[in-house]
Structure formats: C-alpha cells, structure tokens
Design an enzyme around this catalytic site. Sequence first.
Site, PDB file in Angstrom:
ATOM      1  N   ARG A  57       0.752  -1.218  -0.091  1.00 15.30           N
ATOM      2  CA  ARG A  57      -0.028  -0.125  -0.043  1.00 15.30           C
ATOM      3  C   ARG A  57       0.977   1.140  -0.084  1.00 15.30           C
ATOM      4  O   ARG A  57       0.864   1.927  -1.177  1.00 15.30           O
ATOM      5  CB  ARG A  57      -0.858  -0.107   1.336  1.00 15.30           C
ATOM      6  N   HIS A  79       5.061   4.519  12.649  1.00 16.24           N
ATOM      7  CA  HIS A  79       5.408   4.393  11.202  1.00 16.24           C
ATOM      8  C   HIS A  79       6.247   5.267  10.784  1.00 16.24           C
ATOM      9  O   HIS A  79       5.952   6.661  10.620  1.00 16.24           O
ATOM     10  CB  HIS A  79       3.821   4.751  10.712  1.00 16.24           C
ATOM     11  N   CYS A 104       4.630   8.973   0.206  1.00 15.60           N
ATOM     12  CA  CYS A 104       3.400   9.501  -0.200  1.00 15.60           C
ATOM     13  C   CYS A 104       3.298  10.631  -1.143  1.00 15.60           C
ATOM     14  O   CYS A 104       3.980  11.505  -1.029  1.00 15.60           O
ATOM     15  CB  CYS A 104       2.823  10.150   1.147  1.00 15.60           C
TER      16      CYS A 104
HETATM   17  P1  HMG Z   1     -12.899  14.881  -2.835  1.00 17.93           P
HETATM   18  O1  HMG Z   1     -12.493  15.252  -4.261  1.00 17.93           O
HETATM   19  O2  HMG Z   1     -12.944  16.029  -1.749  1.00 17.93           O
HETATM   20  O3  HMG Z   1     -14.163  13.945  -2.805  1.00 17.93           O
HETATM   21  O4  HMG Z   1     -11.747  13.808  -2.282  1.00 17.93           O
HETATM   22  P2  HMG Z   1     -15.617  14.309  -2.620  1.00 17.93           P
HETATM   23  O5  HMG Z   1     -16.014  13.641  -1.213  1.00 17.93           O
HETATM   24  O6  HMG Z   1     -15.974  15.610  -2.892  1.00 17.93           O
HETATM   25  O7  HMG Z   1     -16.236  13.317  -3.748  1.00 17.93           O
HETATM   26  C1  HMG Z   1     -15.976  13.347  -5.216  1.00 17.93           C
HETATM   27  C2  HMG Z   1     -16.429  12.529  -6.005  1.00 17.93           C
HETATM   28  O8  HMG Z   1     -15.304  11.417  -5.780  1.00 17.93           O
HETATM   29  C3  HMG Z   1     -17.726  11.824  -5.554  1.00 17.93           C
HETATM   30  O9  HMG Z   1     -18.206  11.196  -6.911  1.00 17.93           O
HETATM   31  C4  HMG Z   1     -17.454  10.658  -4.704  1.00 17.93           C
HETATM   32  O10 HMG Z   1     -18.424   9.636  -5.133  1.00 17.93           O
HETATM   33  C5  HMG Z   1     -16.352  10.203  -5.377  1.00 17.93           C
HETATM   34  P3  HMG Z   1     -19.500  11.899  -7.931  1.00 17.93           P
HETATM   35  O11 HMG Z   1     -20.522  12.235  -7.073  1.00 17.93           O
HETATM   36  O12 HMG Z   1     -18.881  13.445  -8.181  1.00 17.93           O
HETATM   37  O13 HMG Z   1     -19.454  11.222  -9.034  1.00 17.93           O
HETATM   38  N1  HMG Z   1     -15.305   9.512  -4.302  1.00 17.93           N
HETATM   39  C6  HMG Z   1     -14.893   8.214  -4.134  1.00 17.93           C
HETATM   40  N2  HMG Z   1     -14.853   7.373  -5.313  1.00 17.93           N
HETATM   41  C7  HMG Z   1     -14.176   6.101  -4.917  1.00 17.93           C
HETATM   42  N3  HMG Z   1     -13.755   5.668  -3.905  1.00 17.93           N
HETATM   43  C8  HMG Z   1     -13.859   6.667  -2.894  1.00 17.93           C
HETATM   44  C9  HMG Z   1     -14.229   8.009  -2.996  1.00 17.93           C
HETATM   45  N4  HMG Z   1     -14.727   8.985  -2.235  1.00 17.93           N
HETATM   46  C10 HMG Z   1     -15.324   9.936  -2.974  1.00 17.93           C
HETATM   47  N5  HMG Z   1     -13.315   6.490  -1.562  1.00 17.93           N
HETATM   48  C11 HMG Z   1     -10.992  12.063  -0.762  1.00 17.93           C
HETATM   49  C12 HMG Z   1     -11.944  13.343  -1.162  1.00 17.93           C
HETATM   50  C13 HMG Z   1     -10.868  11.648   0.582  1.00 17.93           C
HETATM   51  C14 HMG Z   1     -11.859  10.935  -1.764  1.00 17.93           C
HETATM   52  C15 HMG Z   1      -9.715  12.377  -1.707  1.00 17.93           C
HETATM   53  O14 HMG Z   1      -9.084  13.226  -1.028  1.00 17.93           O
HETATM   54  C16 HMG Z   1      -8.835  10.988  -1.534  1.00 17.93           C
HETATM   55  O15 HMG Z   1      -9.122   9.852  -1.919  1.00 17.93           O
HETATM   56  N6  HMG Z   1      -7.600  11.041  -0.936  1.00 17.93           N
HETATM   57  C17 HMG Z   1      -6.776   9.872  -0.538  1.00 17.93           C
HETATM   58  C18 HMG Z   1      -5.409  10.413  -0.666  1.00 17.93           C
HETATM   59  C19 HMG Z   1      -4.331   9.211  -0.531  1.00 17.93           C
HETATM   60  O16 HMG Z   1      -4.871   7.876  -0.480  1.00 17.93           O
HETATM   61  N7  HMG Z   1      -3.206   9.343   0.159  1.00 17.93           N
HETATM   62  C20 HMG Z   1      -2.265   8.386   0.588  1.00 17.93           C
HETATM   63  C21 HMG Z   1      -2.638   7.568   1.879  1.00 17.93           C
HETATM   64  S1  HMG Z   1      -2.308   8.673   3.375  1.00 17.93           S
HETATM   65  C22 HMG Z   1      -0.443   8.120   3.490  1.00 17.93           C
HETATM   66  O17 HMG Z   1       0.220   7.474   2.905  1.00 17.93           O
HETATM   67  C23 HMG Z   1       0.121   8.377   4.967  1.00 17.93           C
HETATM   68  C24 HMG Z   1       0.266   7.141   5.886  1.00 17.93           C
HETATM   69  O18 HMG Z   1       1.114   6.091   5.099  1.00 17.93           O
HETATM   70  C25 HMG Z   1       0.963   7.531   7.262  1.00 17.93           C
HETATM   71  C26 HMG Z   1       2.102   8.413   7.154  1.00 17.93           C
HETATM   72  O19 HMG Z   1       3.029   7.802   6.541  1.00 17.93           O
HETATM   73  O20 HMG Z   1       1.900   9.488   7.848  1.00 17.93           O
HETATM   74  C27 HMG Z   1      -1.023   6.263   5.989  1.00 17.93           C
HETATM   75 MG    MG Z   2       3.239   6.266   4.996  1.00 16.08          MG
END
Ligand code: HMG
Ligand code: MG
Length: 313
Positions: free
Chosen positions: A26, A219, A252
């Site tokens: 992931r 982490h 990330c």
């Molecule tokens: P947004 O653009 O604000 O979404 O993104 P929204 O809520 O306004 O929705 C817009 C559209 O997206 C809608 O569709 C939703 O249905 C669709 P429409 O009605 O317009 O057709 N939608 C989705 N579709 C599929 N799956 C979903 C989903 N959610 C909404 N889950 C959102 C907000 C949270 C979705 C976006 O910002 C996002 O996906 N972010 C994820 C970013 C990410 O994955 N980053 C990496 C992970 S974190 C990390 O790596 C750190 C970690 O390792 C710890 C560390 O190291 O610190 C964990």
């Molecule tokens: Mg991380």
Amino acid sequence: MTDGLPMSVPAPDLPRRVRIHEVGARDGLQNEKTVVPTEVKAEFVHRLAAAGLTTVEATSFVHPKWVPQLADAEQLFPQLADIEGVALPVLVPNARGLDRARELGARRIAVFGSATESFAQANLNRTVDESLAMFEPVVALARAEGLHVRGYLSMCFGDPWEGPVPVGQVVGVAKRLMDLGCHELSLGDTIGVATPGHVKALLTALDEGGVGTESVGVHFHDTYGQALSNTLAALQYGVTTVDASAGGLGGCPYAKSATGNLATEDLVWMLQGLGIETGVDLGLLTATSVWMAEQLGRPSPSRTVRALSHQEQ
Ligand code: HMG
Ligand code: MG
C-alpha cells in the site's frame, strides 16, 4: 553472523515479540511512478504472507484519481481471498471507501488523519475538523459490524509546509481520533524527520494524555536514516507494533519529501539480533524484495536486502 542472520544478543527491557504491520503493498506501491500490474501486486502480497508477516496492508479504497496506482483495489482484493491467518487491512477515507471495502469482505480498515491542517488539505481535501467528521460515521459503522479499525495520524513530527509540529498539537488530534473508536493508532513520521528523543517525548505525552502505548504503533519513513533508531526508542518505551515496508518501498504522493518507509528487512535484522520474535523468515522476505525490485526495474534501498542478496550471489 551465520546463514544470513545476525547473532542474537538480547538487550534488557525490550518486548519479547513485535507485530510488524507490513505496508509495502500500500504505502510502497502508492508512490510508484508506474502502475504495477494487479497480478504482480497479488503475488507480492502472497509472498509477504508466506514470509511470515501476519499483517499485510493490501491496498486503499480511495478516489482512483487521487491515487491511480491503487485504482485496481476491486480487482486485487478478491485475488487475496485464499490467504489464511493473515490480516489484510485496507485504507478507507470515507463512507464511499468503506462501502467498497465491505462489499469485498474486508475485515480490517484504516482511516488516515493528519496532525496538521496543510496535510489534511493536501491529502483529504478537508480541514482537520472536517476530516475527523468524515471519519466519524465510517468508524462507527465499521465497529458496529465488528471490523477492526486502525487510525493513522500523519505529520506527527514535522510537516513539509508547516515545519516542526508541536507535541501537544499531535496529542490533541490523536485523542480525537481514538475517541472516534479506533482500536489502534499509528503515529506517522510521513517525511522522516523524527529523532529518538522526539519519539520518546511524543509517546510520553500520549501516555499522559490517556492514549496508552499498548494501542500505539509507529510508522517511520526513512528520509534521514533515522527510522531504525526511532523504532528502537519506541521499543524501549514499550511499543510492540511497528510499521515497515518490504525492501523500503514507499512514500506519499501528497507529501513532498516523503521517501520510503523503514525497510522490513532492516527491522527484522535488528529485532532478530535483539532476540525479539516476529515470525518472519528473513530469507523469504529478502527474496521477495529482490523479486519486487526486478519488477520495478531498480534496486531496493534496503541495506539488509542489498547485503543479503550480494551475499547470495
Ligand atoms: P474529494 O475530491 O473531496 O471527494 O476527495 P468528494 O468527497 O468531494 O467526492 C467527489 C467524488 O469522488 C464523488 O463522485 C464521490 O463519490 C467520489 P461524484 O458524486 O462526483 O461522481 N469518491 C470516491 N470514489 C471512490 N472511492 C472513494 C471515493 N470518495 C469519494 N473512496 C477524498 C476526498 C478523501 C476521496 C480524496 O482526497 C482521496 O481519495 N484521498 C486519498 C489520498 C491518499 O490515499 N493518500 C495516501 C494515503 S495516506 C498516507 O500515505 C500516509 C500514511 O502512510 C501514514 C504516514 O506516512 O504518515 C497512512
Ligand atoms: Mg506512510
């Protein structure tokens, strides 16, 4: 050392067993420039499980446009159904993500918040308050259905936009995340700037704030080569859950200067040397990372993978 393992010399006051939360499939693959084929990801997860890792974070049910590298979660997750006795958590940011994960029978999820406003905005398009409000129904429904919930908290030590992050600010968001009902908290050093004293200070403040060490995992990203020292500091404090990524893959896409995670092989080498059980077969794990490095077309940054694979040649 013999047979690719360090001599085991236990040190006092350390846990006897550590659970490694493997994040390579992931956190590692989400940061690759190219999209890894689903079949390769499936083989990767199978090989990690076969190497003895008991928790293998599989993928994310986030918006496919935000993280195209993991847009195949629907295709990948069913290909892991034959893996037994291994927890396969998935990231979900919101209700839509939880629906997608539940439909496929995921039993463990992780929500992911931020201690800073800048990263909450960059990663989730929300303020800290708005992101916690987004998680609230997700955690409630997941718990009602008996799912295990991890809460990630990013930028616990420093933030690329805001600089050093005060310990009190981190504790405040951590408590709110745990109050939603998360079973465990993973403290993310997203950009790898933590040092051991800082780790102890945060763990102490969390403890005093009511977030006990037994529910905390660490982490660490390894940007400045501190991940292993930080891990040892956390173990000395009593932490027994450590996140790591096979071969040191990771980063990330929404945090500039986030490089790979602590490499699982480097962690296992140290834990094995300390006589701490992990259940991981270092030879099988290293072979997996060598294979994955071939798939990605570049060598693993893990020092242990390099040392052991040169040794085998
Ligand atoms: P947004 O653009 O604000 O979404 O993104 P929204 O809520 O306004 O929705 C817009 C559209 O997206 C809608 O569709 C939703 O249905 C669709 P429409 O009605 O317009 O057709 N939608 C989705 N579709 C599929 N799956 C979903 C989903 N959610 C909404 N889950 C959102 C907000 C949270 C979705 C976006 O910002 C996002 O996906 N972010 C994820 C970013 C990410 O994955 N980053 C990496 C992970 S974190 C990390 O790596 C750190 C970690 O390792 C710890 C560390 O190291 O610190 C964990
Ligand atoms: Mg991380």
